[in-house]
Enzyme design. Structure first.
Site, mmCIF file in Angstrom:
data_model
loop_
_atom_site.group_PDB
_atom_site.id
_atom_site.type_symbol
_atom_site.label_atom_id
_atom_site.label_comp_id
_atom_site.label_asym_id
_atom_site.label_seq_id
_atom_site.Cartn_x
_atom_site.Cartn_y
_atom_site.Cartn_z
ATOM 1 N N GLU A 6 -0.041 -47.027 -0.841
ATOM 2 C CA GLU A 6 0.694 -48.214 -0.383
ATOM 3 C C GLU A 6 -0.242 -49.238 0.253
ATOM 4 O O GLU A 6 -1.118 -48.893 1.037
ATOM 5 C CB GLU A 6 1.776 -47.804 0.612
ATOM 6 C CG GLU A 6 2.666 -48.962 1.035
ATOM 7 C CD GLU A 6 3.660 -48.570 2.110
ATOM 8 O OE1 GLU A 6 4.563 -49.392 2.388
ATOM 9 O OE2 GLU A 6 3.542 -47.470 2.684
ATOM 10 N N ARG B 108 14.282 -47.948 -9.129
ATOM 11 C CA ARG B 108 13.789 -47.681 -7.776
ATOM 12 C C ARG B 108 13.340 -48.984 -7.116
ATOM 13 O O ARG B 108 14.001 -49.527 -6.237
ATOM 14 C CB ARG B 108 12.656 -46.648 -7.825
ATOM 15 C CG ARG B 108 12.349 -46.009 -6.449
ATOM 16 C CD ARG B 108 11.462 -46.840 -5.553
ATOM 17 N NE ARG B 108 10.135 -47.072 -6.116
ATOM 18 C CZ ARG B 108 9.237 -47.863 -5.554
ATOM 19 N NH1 ARG B 108 9.512 -48.536 -4.426
ATOM 20 N NH2 ARG B 108 8.051 -48.060 -6.125
#
Length: 536
Positions: free
Chosen positions: A156, A26
């Site tokens: 994030e 990923r």
């Protein structure tokens, strides 16, 4: 479905265990120019889970493409057959459940939901208040759980969010802490943290929320990814993230190999990784990604178990003085003692031992002298080159009646080759230029002009053979063996060099010295014979 009741108290033994999440498929695929095909993804996933025994792998981002969906489905189908499908995770987004639907179509069981770990991202990128974003995240967690997915949560840009306003991070995590999130994942999204900051921040998160499990997800922009993982583990992180060969966006993530050996050796942590396959998986990812790793990359680089300096080989001979816990055998590799201009007697002895060759002290001295000479023109001489050098040194009687002082060989497509040479013949320096069908032919034509001036004729070339050691390396030493027909019948000379043409020239100069020697009176001939040399 993972809920808050699944969180368990860690025993003292468990406290030394840490999970490894590999995100090569990923995060690693965000490396510039890297795009794995479905078959490549499946093979890498199999290697990670079955060979290396990585605890968790993150294999894709949801909703990328139908091809990506098929690849994820293939990985999960294989993993399900092995009972490993709960270790396969997919990044998803706060998108009203569409990522969850995509993952379920692929047969997935775990979603790694991406939330905003900094207020700046929340307000600027999403245009939402922290309260609104928290409600959106809670809704998507519930939707994923309704579809039977376990949920982990990325915060994030957590590193900047925590530095700018820890209260935003605390409040968001508090609002989500009872929603059944398995792991809260703390990314250093832009790779801006130092080990000291990582230790302090991760420790603080664990202190505020001791009932939660936190992962650390590094980036390597400052070259500190592995050190930052080390600090997160010391602080008590439940899991750390890495990639094979440090793949990832910009400067990449943390290297799986580096992370594993540091957590094991430096912190004494329990890790399930099978280290003996680290090199193989590194090669596999290198091949599929098209991204070469450095020869000096720790653990997996080609040269990291090579001793170059002769003093190191000597120390190993006298008690393994230059060995560490990073033994090559631990990783399914072997120690190499390089041969070149820095080599010493011990380096040569180690290589001879490996090849099962025994030489006298005198012959070892001659071979080492030749190795050092060749090392000046070639970066490294390998054990595979060594038999060529030994044969050249021991099977030849060297005389010094003729010496090649300078030589320039030029070859061009569609044009004749040219060779310009300067040769010292019995004290006189002579020059000539020759042309021919190839560089070696041009050299011989130039040499014929020189020897004609002293009344000699070169013998006829009968057979010509060039070879390199097994292994197919383009930088290997070249051995040239030439059979000549002269007045005394057929004889053979040999030359060894990193350049094929100069290997041929070396064999030819050896021939010329023999021819001159045979043409001399005995009293003259003895003057050109090196005292310690012996013929084969």
């Amino acid at each position: 479905m993972v809920t808050d009741t699944d969180q368990i108290d860690m025993s003292p033994d468990d406290a030394q265990r840490i999970l490894i999440l590999d995100t090569t498929l990923r995060d690693g695929e965000q490396t510039q120019g890297v795009s794995f095909s479905p078959d490549e993804k499946v093979n890498i996933a199999k290697a990670l889970l079955e060979l290396l025994r990585v605890d968790r792998i993150e294999v894709a981002s949801a909703r990328v493409s139908e091809g990506e969906l098929a690849a994820v489905a293939q990985i999960i189908d294989w993993a399900h057959g092995k009972g490993l499908d709960d270790r396969v995770e997919v990044l998803g987004f706060v998108d009203g459940g569409r990522s969850a639907d995509w993952i379920r179509r692929a047969g997935g069981r775990v979603i790694n939901l991406l939330a905003k770990g900094s207020e700046k991202h929340c307000r600027t990128q999403l245009g939402k208040t922290p309260q609104q974003h928290a409600e959106d995240v809670l809704t998507n967690i519930a939707l994923a759980q309704e579809r039977g997915l376990a949920v982990n949560l990325y915060l994030e840009d957590w590193s900047n969010g925590y530095a700018d306003d820890p209260a935003y991070v605390y409040t968001l995590v508090e609002r989500l802490s009872k929603a059944g999130v398995g792991h809260f994942m703390l990314p250093d999204t832009l790779g801006v943290m130092t080990p000291e900051r990582v230790f302090a921040a991760v420790s603080d998160m664990i202190r505020h929320f001791p009932e939660l499990r936190f992962d650390f997800h590094p980036h390597n922009d400052y070259g500190l990814a592995t050190a930052n993982v080390f600090a997160a583990a010391q602080a008590g992180a439940a899991a750390v993230h890495c990639t094979v060969n440090c793949l990832g966006e910009r400067a990449g993530n943390a290297s799986l190999a580096e992370v594993v050996v540091n957590l094991r050796d430096q912190l004494g942590m329990t890790i399930e990784i099978d280290e003996s396959h680290l090199g193989h998986v590194s090669e596999l990812v290198q091949y599929f990604s098209g991204k070469r790793i450095g020869d000096n990359a720790p653990i997996v680089g080609d040269d990291v178990f090579t001793q170059t300096a002769g003093i190191h080989a000597d120390g190993d001979n006298k008690g393994s003085l230059y060995h560490t816990r990073l033994s090559p055998e631990r990783f399914g590799r072997r120690r190499v003692y390089a041969l070149g201009k820095l080599a010493g007697k011990a380096s040569l002895a180690k290589n001879l031992e490996r090849l099962g060759i025994t030489l006298s002290e005198d012959n070892q001295r001659k071979v080492l002298k030749r190795i050092v000479e060749l090392g000046d023109s070639k970066k490294t001489i390998t054990a595979e080159d060594l038999p060529f050098i030994i044969a050249e040194v021991l099977e030849s009687k060297d005389y010094h009646h003729a010496e090649l002082i300078a030589c320039n060989v030029s070859s061009s497509f569609g044009l004749e080759s040219t060779a310009s040479i300067k040769v010292c013949l019995r004290g006189d320096e002579l020059t000539a230029t020759g042309h021919g069908n190839g560089g070696f032919d041009a050299f011989n034509n130039a040499l014929a002009q020189v020897v004609k001036r002293i009344g000699l004729t070169l013998p006829t070339l009968v057979d010509y053979e060039v070879r390199i050691p097994k292994g197919g390396r383009t930088d290997a030493l070249t051995e040239c063996t030439i059979v000549w027909a002269g007045e005394r019948g057929h004889f053979k000379t040999r030359g060894v060099h990193s350049n094929q043409v100069f290997a041929s020239i070396g064999a030819t100069m050896r021939m010329l010295n023999l021819v001159i020697h045979w043409s001399l009176k005995p009293s003259d001939a003895s003057a050109g014979t090196p005292a310690a040399e012996s013929a084969a």
